[in-house]
Design a protein around this motif. Structure first.
Motif, PDB file in Angstrom:
ATOM      1  N   LEU A 123      93.001  56.464  32.556  1.00  0.00           N
ATOM      2  CA  LEU A 123      91.747  57.162  32.830  1.00  0.00           C
ATOM      3  C   LEU A 123      90.942  56.355  33.829  1.00  0.00           C
ATOM      4  N   ALA A 124      90.683  56.947  34.986  1.00  0.00           N
ATOM      5  CA  ALA A 124      89.864  56.309  36.020  1.00  0.00           C
ATOM      6  C   ALA A 124      88.445  56.837  35.938  1.00  0.00           C
ATOM      7  N   HIS A 165      82.528  44.746  32.285  1.00  0.00           N
ATOM      8  CA  HIS A 165      83.352  45.299  31.198  1.00  0.00           C
ATOM      9  C   HIS A 165      84.810  44.876  31.375  1.00  0.00           C
ATOM     10  N   ALA A 166      85.291  44.932  32.608  1.00  0.00           N
ATOM     11  CA  ALA A 166      86.683  44.550  32.868  1.00  0.00           C
ATOM     12  C   ALA A 166      86.929  43.083  32.512  1.00  0.00           C
ATOM     13  N   ASP A 224      90.628  44.653  30.684  1.00  0.00           N
ATOM     14  CA  ASP A 224      91.156  45.933  31.166  1.00  0.00           C
ATOM     15  C   ASP A 224      90.634  46.173  32.574  1.00  0.00           C
ATOM     16  N   ALA A 225      91.524  46.141  33.556  1.00  0.00           N
ATOM     17  CA  ALA A 225      91.140  46.338  34.953  1.00  0.00           C
ATOM     18  C   ALA A 225      90.926  47.826  35.230  1.00  0.00           C
ATOM     19  N   VAL A 226      89.815  48.350  34.760  1.00  0.00           N
ATOM     20  CA  VAL A 226      89.528  49.782  34.832  1.00  0.00           C
ATOM     21  C   VAL A 226      89.642  50.279  36.275  1.00  0.00           C
ATOM     22  N   PRO A 227      90.417  51.330  36.515  1.00  0.00           N
ATOM     23  CA  PRO A 227      90.510  51.875  37.878  1.00  0.00           C
ATOM     24  C   PRO A 227      89.272  52.697  38.228  1.00  0.00           C
TER      25      PRO A 227
END
Length: 381
Positions: free
Chosen positions: A107-108, A123-124, A129-132
């Motif tokens: 989920l990006a 947050h990352a 978590d390397a959020v896209p």
């Protein structure tokens, strides 16, 4: 459902979906975009149904875009693994995004400010978590987004993400001003403006040494009228699947391509006023009056017979909570049809998203206009 159900057996008001029209609309868009060398990422905000999503997506796993985290959770539970949450991210929603991603869904999120980028990066770092992320770019001044030529802001956001532990996936644009157009050449020009803005922003990021693999554009009108999508990797659109009277007024769909309607029952008459009263008011149809700004005002909806054929110039002129007032369009010379108490009609919606949101299921029609299936749909945020 073992045997198809005739419409007269349904309680009204209820939402109907013509499966054959839906399938044709999806196929038409896929062929059009395929001819321009790009893929379709269907927007599921209109359908909010896993059954519809599986007809529109390239595979059961996606890709797709959604407009609420409730949709993201629902579709993730149904096996969709490639999604974009297409509303600018609020930092307080990041834990919910993380929970969806932890379940195996890519989920990006999207954003258009340095403040948002720094919140995602924090947050990352904290979560690992390397959020896209896709940077939202303003195609036309319609709503949100970074100006496509604003190098300083684009690069600052991109660096805040990549240096902070998140992933810069690309840019995303929505040509919302296309909804105010109706001339095919003007719509094609809007699609080209959207393309140029997207490519311009992507090139700025790449020139700064930042990755930009995804260049995503989309609205139903620009998707339909685009003639060149060079430099674009995907197109997003959603309401095209169902169509509605607003999109018909733009010219993006024909009335015959509208796949959803509300089934209603005649419950009375005001003959001196030329009114037929039905049991579908704005709670069933929505309060959307978008066509009032178009060349043809469709009231609260266009009234059809049970086969889906519009009666000449017959519209829902007004609506109370549970009552619809059906009458001939002002200025028209059509005659009011003879519809006794108990007769049923189908009402085509102004805005498929808004009308759909009033219901929790689709009654899916077969070729004989009988209900062959019932598909659930969700609402909420």
């Amino acid at each position: 459902m073992a045997e198809p159900t005739p419409l007269h057996a349904l309680e009204t008001p209820c939402l109907l979906l013509d499966k054959a029209i839906l399938r044709a609309n999806v196929a038409r868009m896929q062929v059009h975009l395929g001819g321009l060398g790009v893929s379709l990422r269907p927007h599921l905000k209109t359908a909010k149904s896993l059954d519809v999503a599986r007809m529109a997506m390239a595979s059961p796993a996606g890709p797709a875009i959604v407009s609420t985290l409730r949709e993201a959770e629902y579709f993730a539970a149904g096996g969709v693994r490639d999604m974009i949450y297409g509303v600018g991210i609020a930092p307080a929603k990041l834990p919910r995004v993380a929970a969806i991603r932890a379940g195996g869904t890519d989920l990006a999120v999207i954003l258009d400010s340095l403040d948002q980028a720094e919140a995602v990066a924090a947050h990352a770092r904290a979560s690992g978590d390397a959020v896209p992320v896709l940077i939202e770019v303003d195609a036309d001044g319609h709503r949100s987004g970074v100006a496509p030529g604003d190098r300083d802001t684009l690069v600052a956001i991109g660096r805040a993400l990549t240096e902070g532990g998140a992933t810069l996936r690309g840019v995303l644009l929505h040509a919302g001003d296309s909804y105010s157009l109706s001339d095919p050449d003007a719509l094609a020009a809007a699609a080209e403006d959207e393309r140029v803005a997207a490519v311009t922003a992507a090139e700025i990021l790449r020139a700064a040494g930042l990755s930009c693999p995804v260049v995503s554009v989309g609205s139903t009108p620009t998707a339909q009228f685009a003639r060149d999508l060079t430099g674009i990797t995907e197109v997003r659109a959603g309401v095209f699947m169902f169509g509605d009277l607003f999109q018909s007024g733009i010219g993006a769909v024909a009335v015959a391509d509208i796949a959803v309607s509300v089934l209603a029952t005649v419950i009375g008459h005001q003959r001196a006023k030329g009114w037929i009263i039905v049991d579908a008011g704005w709670m069933a149809l929505s309060r959307d009056r978008g066509t009032a700004r178009q060349a043809v005002d469709q009231g609260y909806g266009l009234v059809c017979d049970l086969a889906g054929r519009p009666y000449p110039d017959l519209v829902v002129r007004d609506a109370n909570q549970e009552h619809g007032i059906v009458a001939v369009r002002p200025g028209a010379e059509a005659r009011l049809p003879d519809l006794p108490v108990g007769a049923q009609v189908r009402i085509l919606p102004n805005h498929a998203c808004a009308t759909g949101a009033q219901h929790d299921r689709y009654h899916v029609l077969d070729a004989d206009n009988r209900v062959a299936a019932v598909w659930p749909r969700i609402n909420g945020w």
